[in-house]
Design a protein around this motif. Structure first.
Motif, PDB file in Angstrom:
ATOM      1  N   PRO A  35     -21.028  35.437  12.583  1.00 53.76           N
ATOM      2  CA  PRO A  35     -22.300  36.168  12.515  1.00 53.76           C
ATOM      3  C   PRO A  35     -22.959  36.057  11.156  1.00 53.76           C
ATOM      4  O   PRO A  35     -22.303  35.825  10.133  1.00 53.76           O
ATOM      5  CB  PRO A  35     -21.891  37.608  12.818  1.00 53.76           C
ATOM      6  N   PHE A  36     -24.252  36.230  11.150  1.00 56.41           N
ATOM      7  CA  PHE A  36     -25.051  36.186   9.924  1.00 56.41           C
ATOM      8  C   PHE A  36     -24.864  37.470   9.110  1.00 56.41           C
ATOM      9  O   PHE A  36     -24.859  37.440   7.888  1.00 56.41           O
ATOM     10  CB  PHE A  36     -26.525  36.010  10.305  1.00 56.41           C
ATOM     11  N   ALA A  53     -37.012  24.766  21.954  1.00 59.19           N
ATOM     12  CA  ALA A  53     -36.798  25.467  20.687  1.00 59.19           C
ATOM     13  C   ALA A  53     -35.376  25.261  20.204  1.00 59.19           C
ATOM     14  O   ALA A  53     -34.506  24.819  20.957  1.00 59.19           O
ATOM     15  CB  ALA A  53     -37.074  26.963  20.868  1.00 59.19           C
ATOM     16  N   ALA A  54     -35.158  25.612  18.948  1.00 49.25           N
ATOM     17  CA  ALA A  54     -33.815  25.648  18.361  1.00 49.25           C
ATOM     18  C   ALA A  54     -33.765  26.858  17.443  1.00 49.25           C
ATOM     19  O   ALA A  54     -34.652  27.054  16.608  1.00 49.25           O
ATOM     20  CB  ALA A  54     -33.516  24.366  17.583  1.00 49.25           C
ATOM     21  N   PHE A  55     -32.732  27.692  17.617  1.00 51.75           N
ATOM     22  CA  PHE A  55     -32.664  28.922  16.842  1.00 51.75           C
ATOM     23  C   PHE A  55     -31.246  29.463  16.895  1.00 51.75           C
ATOM     24  O   PHE A  55     -30.397  28.980  17.646  1.00 51.75           O
ATOM     25  CB  PHE A  55     -33.646  29.969  17.387  1.00 51.75           C
ATOM     26  N   SER A  56     -30.992  30.502  16.119  1.00 48.47           N
ATOM     27  CA  SER A  56     -29.709  31.194  16.144  1.00 48.47           C
ATOM     28  C   SER A  56     -29.946  32.692  16.051  1.00 48.47           C
ATOM     29  O   SER A  56     -30.965  33.142  15.520  1.00 48.47           O
ATOM     30  CB  SER A  56     -28.808  30.718  15.000  1.00 48.47           C
ATOM     31  N   VAL A  57     -28.997  33.470  16.568  1.00 48.33           N
ATOM     32  CA  VAL A  57     -29.111  34.926  16.549  1.00 48.33           C
ATOM     33  C   VAL A  57     -27.728  35.517  16.758  1.00 48.33           C
ATOM     34  O   VAL A  57     -26.891  34.944  17.457  1.00 48.33           O
ATOM     35  CB  VAL A  57     -30.097  35.417  17.641  1.00 48.33           C
ATOM     36  N   ASP A  58     -27.462  36.654  16.133  1.00 45.23           N
ATOM     37  CA  ASP A  58     -26.201  37.361  16.334  1.00 45.23           C
ATOM     38  C   ASP A  58     -26.231  38.102  17.663  1.00 45.23           C
ATOM     39  O   ASP A  58     -27.253  38.695  18.042  1.00 45.23           O
ATOM     40  CB  ASP A  58     -25.952  38.367  15.208  1.00 45.23           C
ATOM     41  N   ILE A  59     -25.077  38.105  18.366  1.00 40.97           N
ATOM     42  CA  ILE A  59     -24.944  38.821  19.635  1.00 40.97           C
ATOM     43  C   ILE A  59     -23.561  39.460  19.680  1.00 40.97           C
ATOM     44  O   ILE A  59     -22.671  39.066  18.933  1.00 40.97           O
ATOM     45  CB  ILE A  59     -25.132  37.901  20.849  1.00 40.97           C
ATOM     46  N   GLY A 146     -35.884  41.687  21.614  1.00 41.10           N
ATOM     47  CA  GLY A 146     -36.393  41.033  20.419  1.00 41.10           C
ATOM     48  C   GLY A 146     -37.513  40.087  20.801  1.00 41.10           C
ATOM     49  O   GLY A 146     -37.349  39.240  21.675  1.00 41.10           O
ATOM     50  N   GLU A 147     -38.677  40.234  20.162  1.00 40.31           N
ATOM     51  CA  GLU A 147     -39.844  39.404  20.453  1.00 40.31           C
ATOM     52  C   GLU A 147     -40.176  38.591  19.202  1.00 40.31           C
ATOM     53  O   GLU A 147     -40.389  39.149  18.125  1.00 40.31           O
ATOM     54  CB  GLU A 147     -41.040  40.269  20.849  1.00 40.31           C
ATOM     55  N   SER A 180     -31.629  39.423  13.259  1.00 45.67           N
ATOM     56  CA  SER A 180     -30.970  38.289  12.607  1.00 45.67           C
ATOM     57  C   SER A 180     -31.476  36.935  13.119  1.00 45.67           C
ATOM     58  O   SER A 180     -30.983  35.885  12.713  1.00 45.67           O
ATOM     59  CB  SER A 180     -29.451  38.374  12.815  1.00 45.67           C
ATOM     60  N   PHE A 181     -32.451  36.943  14.007  1.00 44.47           N
ATOM     61  CA  PHE A 181     -33.001  35.717  14.590  1.00 44.47           C
ATOM     62  C   PHE A 181     -33.500  34.770  13.508  1.00 44.47           C
ATOM     63  O   PHE A 181     -34.155  35.177  12.550  1.00 44.47           O
ATOM     64  CB  PHE A 181     -34.149  36.075  15.521  1.00 44.47           C
TER      65      PHE A 181
END
Length: 236
Positions: A35-36, A53-59, A146-147, A180-181
């Protein structure tokens, strides 16, 4: 979402979101890493790379999402949506969709601002860009959404949904995860951290799966339909 045909729009979106995760195009990938940020519970980071798209986010550590069939779905409000990934267990579901519509993110947030059932929480994401978390509650069901603006007429949303009882203890953590996106993706993950997206090994997300212990589709569709009726009435 736009003002026209809001009821079929939200019902259709609910059905799309609560679909069975299946393998998608070869160029799409979903990997898991560290996680970030730090949280009070176990968390991992999703790194998504796809055509849109390309992205990362904590879950949360559970449920583990899997890639969805990334095919365009026309919604009744004139928008087009692509579900990117989805996962669920007995306490929480996680979904991510890419959207295209005239007005994009700004129009979407203007619609949310009209709802008395939604609290809009401004956040700054990991790229130091403005984003929003919508805390939407109807009856005993709650969604934290999250938008994120992508381009002029496109945006991404990531939803954590479940009963208010399950969301309440981790609400602050979930909001922090959505904040964290980032458009940065960790491409140096090992194979041990990669999500296996094969049909036989994908996380079970069948709406009647004995592994989940829940029937998410019958729950979510009436909830979102009620929300649609509420928003439609408010806009008259």
């Amino acid at each position: 979402m736009k003002h026209h045909n809001i009821i079929p729009s939200i019902i259709s979106a609910a059905i799309i979101t609560l679909s069975v995760a299946q393998p998608t195009f070869a160029e799409d990938s979903l990997t898991l890493g560290k996680p970030f940020l730090e949280y009070s519970s176990e968390v991992q980071r999703v790194n998504y790379i796809g055509e849109k798209a390309a992205f990362s986010v904590d879950i949360p550590m559970e449920p583990v999402p899997a890639l969805s069939v990334s095919e365009p779905t026309e919604i009744g409000d004139g928008s087009t949506s692509w579900e990117l990934f989805y996962g669920e267990n007995e306490e929480l579901y996680i979904s991510c969709c890419f959207h295209r519509n005239e007005g994009g993110y700004d129009n979407e947030m203007a619609v949310w601002a009209e709802s008395d059932s939604a609290e809009i929480i401004p956040v700054t994401n990991a790229d130091f860009q403005s984003a929003s978390v919508v805390d939407f509650v109807i009856d005993d069901f709650e969604c934290l959404i999250g938008e994120y603006k992508w381009d002029e007429d496109t945006w991404i949303n990531i939803t954590f949904g479940g009963s208010t009882e399950n969301i309440a203890p981790v609400r602050d953590d979930l909001i922090a995860m959505l904040a964290s996106f980032s458009r940065d993706v960790d491409t140096a993950l090992t194979e041990d951290n990669a999500a296996d997206n094969s049909a036989e090994n994908a996380p079970e997300t069948d709406k009647t799966s004995p592994d989940t212990g829940v029937n998410m589709l019958p729950l979510a569709v009436p909830v979102f339909a009620a929300a649609a009726l509420f928003l439609a009435k408010k806009r008259k």
